[in-house]
Design a protein around this motif. Structure first.
Motif, short mmCIF file in Angstrom:
data_model
loop_
_atom_site.label_atom_id
_atom_site.label_comp_id
_atom_site.label_asym_id
_atom_site.label_seq_id
_atom_site.Cartn_x
_atom_site.Cartn_y
_atom_site.Cartn_z
N GLN A 190 55.30 5.41 18.95
CA GLN A 190 55.46 5.67 17.43
C GLN A 190 56.96 5.90 17.06
O GLN A 190 57.24 6.35 15.86
CB GLN A 190 54.65 6.70 17.14
CG GLN A 190 52.91 6.59 17.24
CD GLN A 190 52.23 7.84 17.15
OE1 GLN A 190 52.39 8.79 17.66
NE2 GLN A 190 51.59 7.79 16.10
N VAL A 191 57.91 5.71 18.19
CA VAL A 191 59.12 5.97 17.89
C VAL A 191 60.12 4.90 17.08
O VAL A 191 59.68 3.62 17.44
CB VAL A 191 60.38 6.17 19.01
CG1 VAL A 191 61.59 6.33 18.91
CG2 VAL A 191 59.65 7.42 19.95
N THR A 192 60.59 5.10 15.68
CA THR A 192 61.26 4.06 15.05
C THR A 192 62.85 4.16 15.28
O THR A 192 63.27 3.10 15.03
CB THR A 192 61.05 4.46 13.58
OG1 THR A 192 61.51 5.87 13.25
CG2 THR A 192 59.60 4.19 13.21
N HIS A 193 63.39 5.27 15.42
CA HIS A 193 64.71 5.71 15.62
C HIS A 193 64.72 6.37 17.10
O HIS A 193 64.12 7.49 17.13
CB HIS A 193 65.29 6.38 14.57
CG HIS A 193 65.36 5.51 13.09
ND1 HIS A 193 64.14 5.38 12.56
CD2 HIS A 193 66.34 4.91 12.50
CE1 HIS A 193 64.46 4.54 11.63
NE2 HIS A 193 65.74 4.16 11.64
N LEU A 194 66.13 6.25 17.66
CA LEU A 194 66.53 6.83 18.98
C LEU A 194 67.96 7.11 18.83
O LEU A 194 68.81 6.28 18.65
CB LEU A 194 66.05 6.24 20.11
CG LEU A 194 66.67 6.87 21.51
CD1 LEU A 194 65.78 8.02 21.83
CD2 LEU A 194 66.33 5.89 22.62
N PHE A 195 68.44 8.65 19.26
CA PHE A 195 69.71 8.90 19.15
C PHE A 195 69.95 9.73 20.36
O PHE A 195 68.92 10.37 21.10
CB PHE A 195 69.87 9.88 17.91
CG PHE A 195 69.76 9.19 16.55
CD1 PHE A 195 70.82 8.51 16.08
CD2 PHE A 195 68.60 9.43 15.70
CE1 PHE A 195 70.78 7.74 14.88
CE2 PHE A 195 68.64 8.71 14.86
CZ PHE A 195 69.57 7.87 14.14
N GLY A 196 71.23 9.40 20.80
CA GLY A 196 71.53 10.23 21.96
C GLY A 196 72.89 10.76 21.71
O GLY A 196 73.62 10.36 20.63
N ILE A 197 73.59 11.72 22.68
CA ILE A 197 74.92 12.22 22.41
C ILE A 197 75.40 12.42 23.39
O ILE A 197 75.03 12.59 24.56
CB ILE A 197 74.88 13.63 21.54
CG1 ILE A 197 76.11 13.84 21.02
CG2 ILE A 197 73.98 14.47 22.39
CD1 ILE A 197 76.05 14.91 19.92
N HIS A 198 76.96 12.33 23.61
CA HIS A 198 77.48 12.50 24.76
C HIS A 198 79.06 12.65 24.58
O HIS A 198 79.82 12.06 23.77
CB HIS A 198 77.53 11.11 25.82
CG HIS A 198 77.61 11.34 26.99
ND1 HIS A 198 78.70 11.70 27.84
CD2 HIS A 198 76.67 11.12 28.09
CE1 HIS A 198 78.51 11.71 28.94
NE2 HIS A 198 77.38 11.32 29.37
N LEU A 199 79.52 13.65 25.33
CA LEU A 199 81.25 13.99 25.13
C LEU A 199 81.81 12.84 25.76
O LEU A 199 81.31 12.16 26.75
CB LEU A 199 81.77 15.29 26.02
CG LEU A 199 80.82 16.50 25.71
CD1 LEU A 199 81.38 17.56 26.76
CD2 LEU A 199 81.01 16.53 24.33
N ARG A 200 83.19 12.33 25.25
CA ARG A 200 84.03 11.29 25.68
C ARG A 200 85.40 11.57 26.07
O ARG A 200 85.84 12.89 25.80
CB ARG A 200 84.16 10.48 24.47
CG ARG A 200 82.97 10.04 23.88
CD ARG A 200 82.03 9.34 24.66
NE ARG A 200 82.34 8.38 25.57
CZ ARG A 200 81.82 8.10 26.79
NH1 ARG A 200 80.75 8.60 27.22
NH2 ARG A 200 82.45 7.05 27.58
N PRO A 201 85.95 11.07 27.22
CA PRO A 201 87.10 11.54 27.45
C PRO A 201 88.29 11.45 26.69
O PRO A 201 88.16 10.67 25.51
CB PRO A 201 87.37 10.37 28.60
CG PRO A 201 86.03 9.69 28.71
CD PRO A 201 85.33 9.79 27.74
N ILE A 202 89.19 12.19 26.61
CA ILE A 202 90.36 12.42 25.65
C ILE A 202 91.05 11.17 25.25
O ILE A 202 91.41 10.92 24.31
CB ILE A 202 91.55 13.46 26.14
CG1 ILE A 202 92.50 13.87 25.13
CG2 ILE A 202 92.15 13.04 27.40
CD1 ILE A 202 93.21 14.85 25.40
#
Length: 360
Positions: free
Chosen positions: A132-144
């Motif tokens: 039933q998932v329509t949208h998926l989000f993730g999050i991650h820190l990035r190098p400087i």
């Protein structure tokens, strides 16, 4: 918020490698209980799923929860040098911001094990977490060098990666009588040369290289009949990686026929490149600009690094997905044993993730 920073420090203190995130799973469950959020655990594996809101459609959010196993100051140990402890804290922070808001859809928070092994996403897909998932989000820190503190990107475009593990089988011989054996190093040298003849459109970011060779022993007057080897293949696009794989296989089959040495090999550790949804990316962009203004929004981050997050959209292409990249002055770099960052970015990341989910 103080809770987010507190959670980060607690997870940072209990780094656990893939499929062994027992304390981490317990801690997530404890925090969810404190917030009054319902959750589900798995009887045979680590990881946890939490949900808030109601509705037939589901917005999913993924946090990876495992740590790396690496040497730190001469000691091998679990270490959160990839920032998964930060990802957990930001996703829990998003729940904190969202739990009192009116929600028109169900929000599913996926705390996924074994990202570093490239296995967790596939295991959870089998568990039905994308139903039933329509949208998926993730999050991650990035190098400087990708994003400084105060800059946030609506998407991270990871590259694809796969390894080939192989063994050449021949016959040992005395160095004075090479005609009596089958030298595995002849095959390895030819392999190295032929890999350099794989030509791909120069505008495509990709690489293929020999990264491991083990042959011979203490006696240097023995021609080695056996050799182990590994090949690393990377590309920014999934179709380019597939083309390189086909050519590598052709080369190995040709060498086996040419030299008469049996070559056993298999592909291992495949991670797909990002398939970013323009719609999901625009939702995240709107959230970033609403909280940070135009000056806080950064273009999509393009990186040769990989993440098993993208298996979700490879296996379920109807899902609109994007992973948000958060600048945190992170240095010296991801996977460096002494990785560090500005922790104020965690609150910012949680707020942006919550706003993104709310807009979706």
């Amino acid at each position: 918020m103080k809770e987010i920073l507190k959670w980060y420090r607690e997870f940072h203190a209990i780094p656990e490698v893939g499929w062994k995130e027992f304390k981490t799973t317990e801690k997530i469950a404890s925090i969810l209980e404190e917030m009054g959020v319902g959750y589900e655990r798995f009887s045979e594996m680590t990881g946890i799923i939490a949900e808030i809101g109601q509705g037939d459609e589901v917005i999913a959010v993924r946090a990876d929860i495992d740590a790396l196993w690496q040497e730190v100051d001469g000691v091998w140990q679990g270490n959160h040098s990839c920032g998964h402890d930060a990802n957990i804290a930001m996703v829990l922070g998003a729940i904190l911001y969202l739990r009192e808001k009116p929600l028109k859809k169900k929000i599913r928070f996926i705390f996924q094990p074994a990202e570093e092994k490239g296995e967790g996403a596939l295991a959870l897909i089998e568990k039905g977490v994308m139903e039933q998932v329509t949208h998926l989000f993730g999050i991650h820190l990035r190098p400087i060098e990708e994003l400084p503190l105060g800059k946030v990107s609506a998407s991270i475009r990871h590259g694809a990666h796969v390894s080939l593990i192989g063994k050449v089988e021949g016959i040992d011989a005395h160095a004075a009588r090479p005609h009596q054996g089958k030298n595995s190093l002849d095959v390895i040298v030819a392999l190295h040369q032929l890999l350099n003849t794989i030509y791909i459109d120069p505008s495509e970011a990709c690489s293929v290289k020999l990264t491991k060779v083990i042959a011979g022993g203490e006696s240097i007057n023995i021609i080695p009949g056996a050799a182990e080897f590994a090949i690393d293949v990377r590309a920014q696009k999934n179709d380019v990686l597939a083309k390189i794989r086909t050519q590598v296989e052709h080369i190995i089959n040709h060498l086996e026929e040419l030299f008469g040495n049996k070559i056993d090999w298999e592909w291992s550790g495949y991670t797909p490149a990002a398939e970013v949804s323009h719609e999901a990316e625009k939702v995240a962009e709107g959230a970033i600009k609403s909280l940070l203004g135009e000056e806080g929004f950064a273009p999509s981050v393009v990186t040769p690094g990989g993440d098993d997050f993208h298996f979700y959209t490879i296996k379920k292409p109807q899902i609109k997905a994007s992973m948000i990249g958060v600048g945190a002055n992170l240095q010296p770099g991801l996977h460096h044993p002494k990785m560090n960052f500005d922790q104020s970015a965690l609150v910012q990341g949680a707020q942006i993730l919550a706003e993104t989910i709310h807009r979706a």
